[in-house]
Design a protein around this motif. Sequence first.
Motif, PDB file in Angstrom:
ATOM      1  N   GLN A   1     -34.434 -13.077 -25.963  1.00  0.00           N
ATOM      2  CA  GLN A   1     -35.340 -13.982 -25.239  1.00  0.00           C
ATOM      3  C   GLN A   1     -34.705 -15.359 -25.056  1.00  0.00           C
ATOM      4  O   GLN A   1     -34.794 -15.948 -23.977  1.00  0.00           O
ATOM      5  CB  GLN A   1     -36.666 -14.129 -25.993  1.00  0.00           C
ATOM      6  CG  GLN A   1     -37.522 -12.901 -25.975  1.00  0.00           C
ATOM      7  CD  GLN A   1     -38.768 -13.057 -26.850  1.00  0.00           C
ATOM      8  OE1 GLN A   1     -38.926 -14.039 -27.560  1.00  0.00           O
ATOM      9  NE2 GLN A   1     -39.644 -12.072 -26.780  1.00  0.00           N
ATOM     10  N   GLN A   2     -34.047 -15.866 -26.108  1.00  0.00           N
ATOM     11  CA  GLN A   2     -33.424 -17.183 -26.025  1.00  0.00           C
ATOM     12  C   GLN A   2     -32.252 -17.190 -25.045  1.00  0.00           C
ATOM     13  O   GLN A   2     -32.102 -18.122 -24.253  1.00  0.00           O
ATOM     14  CB  GLN A   2     -32.987 -17.649 -27.414  1.00  0.00           C
ATOM     15  CG  GLN A   2     -34.167 -17.934 -28.320  1.00  0.00           C
ATOM     16  CD  GLN A   2     -33.776 -18.137 -29.759  1.00  0.00           C
ATOM     17  OE1 GLN A   2     -32.753 -17.653 -30.234  1.00  0.00           O
ATOM     18  NE2 GLN A   2     -34.623 -18.864 -30.491  1.00  0.00           N
TER      19      GLN A   2
ATOM     20  N   ASP B   1     -31.873 -15.149 -22.498  1.00  0.00           N
ATOM     21  CA  ASP B   1     -32.465 -15.026 -21.159  1.00  0.00           C
ATOM     22  C   ASP B   1     -33.020 -16.362 -20.675  1.00  0.00           C
ATOM     23  O   ASP B   1     -32.887 -16.702 -19.498  1.00  0.00           O
ATOM     24  CB  ASP B   1     -33.569 -13.971 -21.150  1.00  0.00           C
ATOM     25  CG  ASP B   1     -33.033 -12.548 -21.256  1.00  0.00           C
ATOM     26  OD1 ASP B   1     -31.815 -12.347 -21.060  1.00  0.00           O
ATOM     27  OD2 ASP B   1     -33.837 -11.643 -21.564  1.00  0.00           O
ATOM     28  N   GLN B   2     -33.614 -17.136 -21.575  1.00  0.00           N
ATOM     29  CA  GLN B   2     -34.162 -18.444 -21.193  1.00  0.00           C
ATOM     30  C   GLN B   2     -33.047 -19.394 -20.785  1.00  0.00           C
ATOM     31  O   GLN B   2     -33.159 -20.099 -19.779  1.00  0.00           O
ATOM     32  CB  GLN B   2     -34.971 -19.056 -22.334  1.00  0.00           C
ATOM     33  CG  GLN B   2     -35.626 -20.370 -21.962  1.00  0.00           C
ATOM     34  CD  GLN B   2     -36.626 -20.212 -20.826  1.00  0.00           C
ATOM     35  OE1 GLN B   2     -37.605 -19.502 -20.953  1.00  0.00           O
ATOM     36  NE2 GLN B   2     -36.388 -20.863 -19.716  1.00  0.00           N
ATOM     37  N   LEU B   3     -31.954 -19.414 -21.536  1.00  0.00           N
ATOM     38  CA  LEU B   3     -30.822 -20.271 -21.172  1.00  0.00           C
ATOM     39  C   LEU B   3     -30.262 -19.883 -19.800  1.00  0.00           C
ATOM     40  O   LEU B   3     -29.963 -20.746 -18.973  1.00  0.00           O
ATOM     41  CB  LEU B   3     -29.728 -20.197 -22.235  1.00  0.00           C
ATOM     42  CG  LEU B   3     -30.074 -20.818 -23.590  1.00  0.00           C
ATOM     43  CD1 LEU B   3     -28.988 -20.502 -24.618  1.00  0.00           C
ATOM     44  CD2 LEU B   3     -30.291 -22.310 -23.470  1.00  0.00           C
ATOM     45  N   LYS B   4     -30.153 -18.586 -19.558  1.00  0.00           N
ATOM     46  CA  LYS B   4     -29.683 -18.117 -18.249  1.00  0.00           C
ATOM     47  C   LYS B   4     -30.659 -18.513 -17.147  1.00  0.00           C
ATOM     48  O   LYS B   4     -30.238 -18.865 -16.044  1.00  0.00           O
ATOM     49  CB  LYS B   4     -29.484 -16.602 -18.263  1.00  0.00           C
ATOM     50  CG  LYS B   4     -28.309 -16.143 -19.091  1.00  0.00           C
ATOM     51  CD  LYS B   4     -28.274 -14.615 -19.066  1.00  0.00           C
ATOM     52  CE  LYS B   4     -27.147 -14.033 -19.826  1.00  0.00           C
ATOM     53  NZ  LYS B   4     -27.153 -12.556 -19.782  1.00  0.00           N
ATOM     54  N   ALA B   5     -31.951 -18.470 -17.436  1.00  0.00           N
ATOM     55  CA  ALA B   5     -32.963 -18.857 -16.448  1.00  0.00           C
ATOM     56  C   ALA B   5     -32.834 -20.335 -16.078  1.00  0.00           C
ATOM     57  O   ALA B   5     -33.163 -20.727 -14.969  1.00  0.00           O
ATOM     58  CB  ALA B   5     -34.370 -18.562 -16.979  1.00  0.00           C
ATOM     59  N   PHE B   6     -32.347 -21.146 -17.000  1.00  0.00           N
ATOM     60  CA  PHE B   6     -32.098 -22.565 -16.708  1.00  0.00           C
ATOM     61  C   PHE B   6     -30.852 -22.747 -15.847  1.00  0.00           C
ATOM     62  O   PHE B   6     -30.556 -23.844 -15.403  1.00  0.00           O
ATOM     63  CB  PHE B   6     -31.909 -23.363 -17.993  1.00  0.00           C
ATOM     64  CG  PHE B   6     -33.137 -23.486 -18.851  1.00  0.00           C
ATOM     65  CD1 PHE B   6     -34.412 -23.540 -18.313  1.00  0.00           C
ATOM     66  CD2 PHE B   6     -32.994 -23.565 -20.221  1.00  0.00           C
ATOM     67  CE1 PHE B   6     -35.530 -23.665 -19.127  1.00  0.00           C
ATOM     68  CE2 PHE B   6     -34.113 -23.702 -21.045  1.00  0.00           C
ATOM     69  CZ  PHE B   6     -35.380 -23.745 -20.498  1.00  0.00           C
TER      70      PHE B   6
END
Length: 161
Positions: free
Chosen positions: A108-109, A111-116
């Motif tokens: 999840q973490q 994926d969140q960094l990639k989403a940024f």
Amino acid sequence: MEPQASCSAAAPLTERKFHVLVGVTGSVAALKLPLLVSRLLEIPGLEVAVVTTERAKHFYSPQDVPVTLYSDADEWETCVIRAWDRSKPLFFCPAMNTAMWEHPITAQQVDQLKAFGYVEIPCVAKKLVCGDQGLGAMAEVGTIVDKVKEVLSQHGGFQQN
């Protein structure tokens, strides 16, 4: 890391400066910091600085890092990243033991960094210092340096040989 042109796009290649900020935390992967910095400094026109946690210094000697070291408590990471100019590239190189890597929170973490819009330089599988065999080791220094060179070439500031 922050490859960034500090001169105009019309400036000759030899006058252009790019800046890389390497962040290092308290992981055994910090052992690779002196080699990573040395390899980055071989790239023409690149300036390097390091932000390090005190815990990271347990794994390397600050005297072996030939650039400015900025040291802070563990909260530096979130401060630097939250203040990041998102128009500039940011790479992250995960490093942890296999059990941590395989935990669903880690996915999840990441994926969140990639989403940024941040770019993962994936960890690799090998026998880790803790004895685990599997994913979790930080990418090799050469892989990280190659990714920096790739981004510099996209910004017109580096010619690959």
